[in-house]
Design a protein around this motif. Sequence first.
Motif, PDB file in Angstrom:
ATOM      1  N   SER A   1      -1.940  11.154  12.634  1.00 17.00           N
ATOM      2  CA  SER A   1      -0.926  10.248  13.190  1.00 17.00           C
ATOM      3  C   SER A   1      -0.669  10.642  14.639  1.00 17.00           C
ATOM      4  CB  SER A   1       0.357  10.313  12.366  1.00 17.00           C
ATOM      5  OG  SER A   1       0.075   9.963  11.037  1.00 17.00           O
ATOM      6  N   ALA A   2      -1.613  10.270  15.511  1.00 18.32           N
ATOM      7  CA  ALA A   2      -1.535  10.671  16.915  1.00 18.32           C
ATOM      8  C   ALA A   2      -2.060   9.553  17.804  1.00 18.32           C
ATOM      9  CB  ALA A   2      -2.374  11.923  17.146  1.00 18.32           C
ATOM     10  N   TRP A   3      -1.415   9.364  18.956  1.00 19.25           N
ATOM     11  CA  TRP A   3      -1.943   8.412  19.936  1.00 19.25           C
ATOM     12  C   TRP A   3      -1.671   8.923  21.343  1.00 19.25           C
ATOM     13  CZ3 TRP A   3       1.974   6.506  23.002  1.00 19.25           C
ATOM     14  CH2 TRP A   3       3.260   6.411  22.449  1.00 19.25           C
ATOM     15  N   THR A   4      -2.452   8.419  22.308  1.00 16.64           N
ATOM     16  CA  THR A   4      -2.327   8.905  23.686  1.00 16.64           C
ATOM     17  C   THR A   4      -2.015   7.751  24.634  1.00 16.64           C
ATOM     18  OG1 THR A   4      -4.697   8.586  24.048  1.00 16.64           O
ATOM     19  CG2 THR A   4      -3.998  10.775  23.366  1.00 16.64           C
ATOM     20  N   LEU A   5      -1.291   8.068  25.705  1.00 12.97           N
ATOM     21  CA  LEU A   5      -1.062   7.126  26.800  1.00 12.97           C
ATOM     22  C   LEU A   5      -0.825   7.953  28.062  1.00 12.97           C
ATOM     23  CD1 LEU A   5      -0.879   4.022  27.200  1.00 12.97           C
ATOM     24  CD2 LEU A   5       1.588   4.232  26.992  1.00 12.97           C
ATOM     25  N   PHE A   6      -1.562   7.619  29.144  1.00 12.20           N
ATOM     26  CA  PHE A   6      -1.546   8.425  30.365  1.00 12.20           C
ATOM     27  C   PHE A   6      -1.805   9.890  29.991  1.00 12.20           C
ATOM     28  CE2 PHE A   6       1.066   4.658  31.353  1.00 12.20           C
ATOM     29  CZ  PHE A   6       0.235   4.112  32.312  1.00 12.20           C
ATOM     30  N   ASP A   7      -0.927  10.818  30.426  1.00  8.74           N
ATOM     31  CA  ASP A   7      -1.199  12.231  30.103  1.00  8.74           C
ATOM     32  C   ASP A   7      -0.415  12.704  28.879  1.00  8.74           C
ATOM     33  OD1 ASP A   7       1.357  12.259  31.117  1.00  8.74           O
ATOM     34  OD2 ASP A   7       1.047  13.982  32.443  1.00  8.74           O
TER      35      ASP A   7
ATOM     36  N   PRO B   1       0.835  -1.212   0.000  1.00 11.31           N
ATOM     37  CA  PRO B   1       0.000   0.000   0.000  1.00 11.31           C
ATOM     38  C   PRO B   1       0.867   1.258   0.000  1.00 11.31           C
ATOM     39  CG  PRO B   1      -0.004  -1.041   2.172  1.00 11.31           C
ATOM     40  CD  PRO B   1       0.769  -1.946   1.270  1.00 11.31           C
ATOM     41  N   SER B   2       0.332   2.348  -0.573  1.00 10.89           N
ATOM     42  CA  SER B   2       1.113   3.589  -0.631  1.00 10.89           C
ATOM     43  C   SER B   2       1.116   4.299   0.726  1.00 10.89           C
ATOM     44  CB  SER B   2       0.541   4.518  -1.699  1.00 10.89           C
ATOM     45  OG  SER B   2      -0.798   4.810  -1.391  1.00 10.89           O
ATOM     46  N   MET B   3       0.202   3.930   1.612  1.00  2.00           N
ATOM     47  CA  MET B   3       0.230   4.446   2.989  1.00  2.00           C
ATOM     48  C   MET B   3      -0.367   3.400   3.917  1.00  2.00           C
ATOM     49  SD  MET B   3      -3.124   5.114   2.560  1.00  2.00           S
ATOM     50  CE  MET B   3      -3.999   5.675   1.106  1.00  2.00           C
TER      51      MET B   3
ATOM     52  N   PRO C   1     -15.499  10.073  17.365  1.00  4.45           N
ATOM     53  CA  PRO C   1     -14.406  10.777  16.688  1.00  4.45           C
ATOM     54  C   PRO C   1     -14.653  10.735  15.179  1.00  4.45           C
ATOM     55  CG  PRO C   1     -13.704   8.573  17.328  1.00  4.45           C
ATOM     56  CD  PRO C   1     -15.106   8.759  17.865  1.00  4.45           C
ATOM     57  N   LEU C   2     -13.961  11.596  14.465  1.00  7.91           N
ATOM     58  CA  LEU C   2     -13.919  11.501  13.001  1.00  7.91           C
ATOM     59  C   LEU C   2     -12.676  10.663  12.686  1.00  7.91           C
ATOM     60  CD1 LEU C   2     -14.680  12.357  10.085  1.00  7.91           C
ATOM     61  CD2 LEU C   2     -13.266  14.407  10.443  1.00  7.91           C
ATOM     62  N   LEU C   3     -12.886   9.561  11.987  1.00  8.95           N
ATOM     63  CA  LEU C   3     -11.759   8.652  11.707  1.00  8.95           C
ATOM     64  C   LEU C   3     -11.237   8.838  10.287  1.00  8.95           C
ATOM     65  CD1 LEU C   3     -13.268   5.440  13.325  1.00  8.95           C
ATOM     66  CD2 LEU C   3     -11.539   6.967  14.314  1.00  8.95           C
ATOM     67  N   TYR C   4      -9.930   8.686  10.163  1.00  5.89           N
ATOM     68  CA  TYR C   4      -9.262   8.799   8.853  1.00  5.89           C
ATOM     69  C   TYR C   4      -8.770   7.401   8.489  1.00  5.89           C
ATOM     70  CZ  TYR C   4      -6.457  11.349   5.354  1.00  5.89           C
ATOM     71  OH  TYR C   4      -5.929  11.870   4.193  1.00  5.89           O
ATOM     72  N   VAL C   5      -9.418   6.788   7.499  1.00  3.16           N
ATOM     73  CA  VAL C   5      -9.172   5.389   7.150  1.00  3.16           C
ATOM     74  C   VAL C   5      -8.744   5.315   5.680  1.00  3.16           C
ATOM     75  CG1 VAL C   5     -10.176   3.068   7.112  1.00  3.16           C
ATOM     76  CG2 VAL C   5     -11.010   4.732   8.790  1.00  3.16           C
ATOM     77  N   PHE C   6      -7.479   5.010   5.463  1.00  2.00           N
ATOM     78  CA  PHE C   6      -6.953   4.961   4.095  1.00  2.00           C
ATOM     79  C   PHE C   6      -7.441   6.160   3.269  1.00  2.00           C
ATOM     80  CE2 PHE C   6      -6.311   0.592   5.542  1.00  2.00           C
ATOM     81  CZ  PHE C   6      -4.962   0.438   5.223  1.00  2.00           C
ATOM     82  N   ARG C   7      -7.285   7.344   3.881  1.00  2.00           N
ATOM     83  CA  ARG C   7      -7.620   8.646   3.268  1.00  2.00           C
ATOM     84  C   ARG C   7      -9.119   8.856   3.005  1.00  2.00           C
ATOM     85  NH1 ARG C   7      -2.185   8.975   0.128  1.00  2.00           N
ATOM     86  NH2 ARG C   7      -0.971  10.163   1.630  1.00  2.00           N
ATOM     87  N   HIS C   8      -9.981   8.100   3.687  1.00  2.00           N
ATOM     88  CA  HIS C   8     -11.429   8.366   3.660  1.00  2.00           C
ATOM     89  C   HIS C   8     -11.857   8.728   5.076  1.00  2.00           C
ATOM     90  CE1 HIS C   8     -12.606   6.728  -0.397  1.00  2.00           C
ATOM     91  NE2 HIS C   8     -11.345   6.366  -0.299  1.00  2.00           N
ATOM     92  N   TYR C   9     -12.916   9.532   5.166  1.00  2.00           N
ATOM     93  CA  TYR C   9     -13.432   9.928   6.478  1.00  2.00           C
ATOM     94  C   TYR C   9     -14.596   9.018   6.885  1.00  2.00           C
ATOM     95  CZ  TYR C   9     -10.997  14.366   5.562  1.00  2.00           C
ATOM     96  OH  TYR C   9     -10.051  15.330   5.284  1.00  2.00           O
TER      97      TYR C   9
END
Length: 220
Positions: free
Chosen positions: A50-56, A22-24, A197-205
Amino acid sequence: MLMNTALSKSVESDREHIVIKPSMLYVGTPVVLVTSLNPDGTTNISPMSSAWTLFDRVVLGLTSTSKGRENAMRERQLVLNFPSPDLWQKIEAIAPTTGRDPVPPHKEKIGYRFESDKFDVAGFTPQAAELVGPLRIAECPIQFEAEVVASHEPGGEWPSDRPENFRIIEAKVVRVHAHRSIVMPGSSHIDTTRWSPLLYVFRHYFGLGPDLGRTFKAEA
Ligand SMILES: Cc1cc2nc3c(=O)[nH]c(=O)nc-3n(C[C@H](O)[C@H](O)[C@H](O)COP(=O)(O)O)c2cc1C
């Protein structure tokens, strides 16, 4: 030769998978509108996922030529605004823009343009933050004010023909705002029947599908 059950099952499942290039690799993550302070004190908006959370902590990947990365590294402050699915067209209105002037050549080639006021282009309402400088986006039901605490370059080899790489930015969340309509009354819990949330999935919303169940640690 004897095969254990797990291995024979794995051989079977190999017939179902094919190798692809895949290209991404965007399997599906929430869209975040990162707001950051420009040198003239105005606020830029960088759509990203491209973001993720853990604790604070929240860890972000921002490309090296983005204005958002430049602003975050200089000012060490950000707001992460989490949009709901109904906002996707406003986000798409600013998708082909950058706060960077001049526009980096590889972006210009694919149709990006410079915009100094992305709030205006998207039709978003600015809202002051309490602990950091960048403005919040009033339409986003969840907003994190955050301070940059660390950052580094990607590891390993990086292809020399790529026009840019990215910065991995770690920020500490110092204040969370949530719209009262998605908070369980009298608590700090997000009502997951009211928030998507609004999800970004293989460049589709996408928005969320139905609730499938809860993990044993779920609070509400
Ligand atoms: C939905 C969406 C997700 C994106 N995800 C990222 C991302 O995770 N990281 C990134 O650096 N750019 C991402 N981009 C591209 C940036 O929005 C683009 O580089 C933009 O020009 C950044 O604005 P700025 O240069 O004003 O900071 C994404 C764009 C969209 C529309």
